[in-house]
Design a protein around this motif. Structure first.
Motif, PDB file in Angstrom:
ATOM      1  N   ARG A  69      -8.150  -2.400  43.243  1.00  0.00           N
ATOM      2  CA  ARG A  69      -9.158  -3.405  42.844  1.00  0.00           C
ATOM      3  C   ARG A  69      -9.780  -3.038  41.501  1.00  0.00           C
ATOM      4  O   ARG A  69      -9.991  -3.890  40.640  1.00  0.00           O
ATOM      5  CB  ARG A  69     -10.256  -3.520  43.918  1.00  0.00           C
ATOM      6  CG  ARG A  69      -9.840  -4.304  45.158  1.00  0.00           C
ATOM      7  CD  ARG A  69     -11.039  -4.810  45.937  1.00  0.00           C
ATOM      8  NE  ARG A  69     -11.932  -3.743  46.370  1.00  0.00           N
ATOM      9  CZ  ARG A  69     -11.793  -3.062  47.506  1.00  0.00           C
ATOM     10  NH1 ARG A  69     -10.765  -3.317  48.304  1.00  0.00           N
ATOM     11  NH2 ARG A  69     -12.651  -2.129  47.831  1.00  0.00           N
ATOM     12  N   ARG A  70     -10.088  -1.745  41.315  1.00  0.00           N
ATOM     13  CA  ARG A  70     -10.670  -1.298  40.039  1.00  0.00           C
ATOM     14  C   ARG A  70      -9.695  -1.564  38.892  1.00  0.00           C
ATOM     15  O   ARG A  70     -10.083  -2.027  37.820  1.00  0.00           O
ATOM     16  CB  ARG A  70     -11.010   0.204  40.111  1.00  0.00           C
ATOM     17  CG  ARG A  70     -12.210   0.518  40.995  1.00  0.00           C
ATOM     18  CD  ARG A  70     -12.443   2.024  41.104  1.00  0.00           C
ATOM     19  NE  ARG A  70     -12.845   2.609  39.829  1.00  0.00           N
ATOM     20  CZ  ARG A  70     -14.092   2.645  39.368  1.00  0.00           C
ATOM     21  NH1 ARG A  70     -15.079   2.111  40.081  1.00  0.00           N
ATOM     22  NH2 ARG A  70     -14.370   3.207  38.207  1.00  0.00           N
ATOM     23  N   LYS A  71      -8.430  -1.261  39.141  1.00  0.00           N
ATOM     24  CA  LYS A  71      -7.399  -1.452  38.123  1.00  0.00           C
ATOM     25  C   LYS A  71      -7.294  -2.922  37.722  1.00  0.00           C
ATOM     26  O   LYS A  71      -7.172  -3.263  36.535  1.00  0.00           O
ATOM     27  CB  LYS A  71      -6.059  -0.959  38.687  1.00  0.00           C
ATOM     28  CG  LYS A  71      -4.949  -0.825  37.672  1.00  0.00           C
ATOM     29  CD  LYS A  71      -3.716  -0.231  38.351  1.00  0.00           C
ATOM     30  CE  LYS A  71      -2.540  -0.221  37.396  1.00  0.00           C
ATOM     31  NZ  LYS A  71      -1.320   0.300  38.075  1.00  0.00           N
ATOM     32  N   SER A  72      -7.365  -3.799  38.731  1.00  0.00           N
ATOM     33  CA  SER A  72      -7.245  -5.238  38.448  1.00  0.00           C
ATOM     34  C   SER A  72      -8.417  -5.754  37.613  1.00  0.00           C
ATOM     35  O   SER A  72      -8.320  -6.784  36.955  1.00  0.00           O
ATOM     36  CB  SER A  72      -7.167  -6.028  39.756  1.00  0.00           C
ATOM     37  OG  SER A  72      -8.402  -5.971  40.449  1.00  0.00           O
ATOM     38  N   ARG A  73      -9.522  -5.006  37.643  1.00  0.00           N
ATOM     39  CA  ARG A  73     -10.696  -5.388  36.840  1.00  0.00           C
ATOM     40  C   ARG A  73     -10.736  -4.639  35.508  1.00  0.00           C
ATOM     41  O   ARG A  73     -11.735  -4.694  34.780  1.00  0.00           O
ATOM     42  CB  ARG A  73     -11.982  -5.074  37.608  1.00  0.00           C
ATOM     43  CG  ARG A  73     -12.160  -5.888  38.880  1.00  0.00           C
ATOM     44  CD  ARG A  73     -13.384  -5.391  39.616  1.00  0.00           C
ATOM     45  NE  ARG A  73     -13.469  -5.930  40.965  1.00  0.00           N
ATOM     46  CZ  ARG A  73     -14.176  -5.387  41.951  1.00  0.00           C
ATOM     47  NH1 ARG A  73     -14.844  -4.266  41.732  1.00  0.00           N
ATOM     48  NH2 ARG A  73     -14.213  -5.943  43.136  1.00  0.00           N
ATOM     49  N   GLY A  74      -9.669  -3.898  35.218  1.00  0.00           N
ATOM     50  CA  GLY A  74      -9.621  -3.156  33.965  1.00  0.00           C
ATOM     51  C   GLY A  74     -10.415  -1.871  33.982  1.00  0.00           C
ATOM     52  O   GLY A  74     -10.766  -1.325  32.938  1.00  0.00           O
ATOM     53  N   MET A  75     -10.727  -1.368  35.219  1.00  0.00           N
ATOM     54  CA  MET A  75     -11.509  -0.126  35.346  1.00  0.00           C
ATOM     55  C   MET A  75     -10.573   1.042  35.665  1.00  0.00           C
ATOM     56  O   MET A  75      -9.503   0.863  36.249  1.00  0.00           O
ATOM     57  CB  MET A  75     -12.549  -0.266  36.466  1.00  0.00           C
ATOM     58  CG  MET A  75     -13.528  -1.410  36.249  1.00  0.00           C
ATOM     59  SD  MET A  75     -14.433  -1.842  37.755  1.00  0.00           S
ATOM     60  CE  MET A  75     -15.602  -0.501  37.853  1.00  0.00           C
ATOM     61  N   LEU A  76     -10.995   2.237  35.281  1.00  0.00           N
ATOM     62  CA  LEU A  76     -10.205   3.427  35.565  1.00  0.00           C
ATOM     63  C   LEU A  76     -10.326   3.812  37.041  1.00  0.00           C
ATOM     64  O   LEU A  76     -11.359   3.562  37.666  1.00  0.00           O
ATOM     65  CB  LEU A  76     -10.685   4.605  34.703  1.00  0.00           C
ATOM     66  CG  LEU A  76     -10.379   4.504  33.198  1.00  0.00           C
ATOM     67  CD1 LEU A  76     -11.100   5.615  32.452  1.00  0.00           C
ATOM     68  CD2 LEU A  76      -8.874   4.583  32.949  1.00  0.00           C
ATOM     69  N   PRO A  77      -9.281   4.427  37.606  1.00  0.00           N
ATOM     70  CA  PRO A  77      -9.389   4.889  38.990  1.00  0.00           C
ATOM     71  C   PRO A  77     -10.409   6.019  39.105  1.00  0.00           C
ATOM     72  O   PRO A  77     -10.692   6.708  38.121  1.00  0.00           O
ATOM     73  CB  PRO A  77      -7.976   5.389  39.315  1.00  0.00           C
ATOM     74  CG  PRO A  77      -7.355   5.684  37.994  1.00  0.00           C
ATOM     75  CD  PRO A  77      -7.970   4.718  37.013  1.00  0.00           C
ATOM     76  N   ARG A  78     -10.935   6.198  40.273  1.00  0.00           N
ATOM     77  CA  ARG A  78     -11.882   7.295  40.527  1.00  0.00           C
ATOM     78  C   ARG A  78     -11.569   7.896  41.906  1.00  0.00           C
ATOM     79  O   ARG A  78     -10.893   7.282  42.727  1.00  0.00           O
ATOM     80  CB  ARG A  78     -13.324   6.803  40.482  1.00  0.00           C
ATOM     81  CG  ARG A  78     -13.679   5.779  41.549  1.00  0.00           C
ATOM     82  CD  ARG A  78     -15.193   5.675  41.715  1.00  0.00           C
ATOM     83  NE  ARG A  78     -15.600   4.608  42.609  1.00  0.00           N
ATOM     84  CZ  ARG A  78     -15.534   4.661  43.928  1.00  0.00           C
ATOM     85  NH1 ARG A  78     -15.019   5.726  44.529  1.00  0.00           N
ATOM     86  NH2 ARG A  78     -15.961   3.650  44.681  1.00  0.00           N
ATOM     87  N   PRO A  79     -12.064   9.130  42.164  1.00  0.00           N
ATOM     88  CA  PRO A  79     -11.829   9.720  43.485  1.00  0.00           C
ATOM     89  C   PRO A  79     -12.451   8.861  44.595  1.00  0.00           C
ATOM     90  O   PRO A  79     -13.473   8.208  44.377  1.00  0.00           O
ATOM     91  CB  PRO A  79     -12.545  11.081  43.405  1.00  0.00           C
ATOM     92  CG  PRO A  79     -12.683  11.361  41.951  1.00  0.00           C
ATOM     93  CD  PRO A  79     -12.816  10.030  41.272  1.00  0.00           C
ATOM     94  N   VAL A  80     -11.819   8.862  45.742  1.00  0.00           N
ATOM     95  CA  VAL A  80     -12.390   8.196  46.903  1.00  0.00           C
ATOM     96  C   VAL A  80     -13.616   8.984  47.335  1.00  0.00           C
ATOM     97  O   VAL A  80     -13.589  10.213  47.383  1.00  0.00           O
ATOM     98  CB  VAL A  80     -11.375   8.194  48.075  1.00  0.00           C
ATOM     99  CG1 VAL A  80     -11.953   7.474  49.282  1.00  0.00           C
ATOM    100  CG2 VAL A  80     -10.074   7.550  47.655  1.00  0.00           C
ATOM    101  N   ARG A  81     -14.680   8.259  47.655  1.00  0.00           N
ATOM    102  CA  ARG A  81     -15.908   8.924  48.128  1.00  0.00           C
ATOM    103  C   ARG A  81     -15.985   8.768  49.641  1.00  0.00           C
ATOM    104  O   ARG A  81     -16.095   7.655  50.153  1.00  0.00           O
ATOM    105  CB  ARG A  81     -17.136   8.302  47.475  1.00  0.00           C
ATOM    106  CG  ARG A  81     -17.182   8.524  45.976  1.00  0.00           C
ATOM    107  CD  ARG A  81     -18.339   7.779  45.349  1.00  0.00           C
ATOM    108  NE  ARG A  81     -18.294   7.857  43.903  1.00  0.00           N
ATOM    109  CZ  ARG A  81     -18.673   6.872  43.098  1.00  0.00           C
ATOM    110  NH1 ARG A  81     -19.097   5.721  43.614  1.00  0.00           N
ATOM    111  NH2 ARG A  81     -18.610   7.024  41.790  1.00  0.00           N
TER     112      ARG A  81
END
Length: 294
Positions: free
Chosen positions: A119-131
């Motif tokens: 979902r983050r990728k589709s919004r142009g955001m970088l991946p992040r660790p799962v919290r």
């Protein structure tokens, strides 16, 4: 496995201030959490389910972890697996002290993060660790689980409830961050049968209960299990350990008889020994709960 009505008259309550504070802080942290790892005690999976869990989890992914699988028999594990699957859940069984089953828990938590990062990728955001947050009653093995997930000891762990007092984030890997939360417990233990089981398993503070009452209840639960569910317990655990047969006696009478037989009439010492032996697994792999018959 039911406990006799007599013991329900003894009120067990435990809600220390640090737990109330931790629960308040936990609600704040939950806003930024993706996955909830709910840790329960495999000997009492129902009694260690917090009634607020569904409210806390909401729409987040929940991974159900049943710890201490080493002190239940394989057929008990199988029975619970089938029951939870009938409820639409997949339980992950672990022995956090030894590391058994922990890799599967880590994979389940990280799998939940794949969708988040898509979902983050589709919004142009970088991946992040799962919290992820680890939630459960005191002393069910949350800190030991985190230490195993991390591969080194960073979180204090002890065989008594209430050791973890602060909420803290621990980076497990590039893919996973864990929040270690202090044990949470209902403000009021409405189900006294469940409270007794928590006391037997050392999952609530010792100041909240009477050792002799709880030890006598343990004897009655074991006797009840031997009568009604013998395939799920080791054979004659009390007689094998203490060379004294509980069959003709109530739990309370057995406690006093064992005190006379082995501990010079010291009933309190006998009660503490019984509880310690159960908690350490010296009586064998004994469950205090089996799946409900539905």
């Amino acid at each position: 496995m039911s406990i006799t009505q007599n013991y329900k008259l003894n009120i067990i309550q435990w809600y220390p201030g640090h737990i109330a504070k931790a629960e308040k802080n936990l609600k704040e942290h939950l806003k930024v959490v993706d996955v909830v790892l709910e840790v329960r005690d495999a000997r009492i999976p129902l009694a260690t389910h917090h009634p607020k869990m569904s409210e806390w989890v909401g729409s987040k992914t929940r991974v159900l972890v049943l710890n201490r699988v080493d002190i239940i028999l394989p057929q008990v594990r199988q029975a619970w697996t089938q029951w939870f699957k009938s409820q639409g859940e997949v339980p992950y069984f672990t022995n956090a002290q030894q590391g058994q089953g922990v890799a599967a828990v880590s994979k389940a938590a990280q799998a939940a993060g794949v969708a988040i990062n898509e979902r983050r990728k589709s919004r142009g955001m970088l991946p992040r660790p799962v919290r992820a947050v680890v939630i459960g009653f005191p002393n069910v093995g949350k800190s030991a689980l985190i230490n195993r997930l991390l591969g080194r000891r960073v979180v204090e762990s002890a065989a008594r409830p209430g050791v973890t007092r602060q909420l803290r984030w621990v980076r497990i890997s590039e893919e996973l961050e864990l929040l270690d939360a202090p044990g949470v417990i209902p403000a009021r233990l409405e189900n006294q049968e469940a409270a007794l089981k928590l006391a037997i398993c050392d999952d609530i503070g010792e100041a909240s209960y009477d050792n002799q009452t709880v030890a006598a209840a343990l004897v009655d639960i074991i006797k009840d299990g031997q009568t009604n569910d013998p395939d799920f317990l080791p054979e004659h655990p009390l007689r094998s350990r203490y060379t004294l047969d509980p069959t003709p006696l109530t739990g309370e009478a057995y406690l006093h008889a064992l005190a006379e037989y082995r501990y010079k009439g010291d009933v309190e010492k006998t009660a503490r020994t019984l509880l310690t032996d159960f908690r350490k697994g010296s009586l064998g792999p004994i469950p205090l709960e089996l799946p409900p018959n539905e």
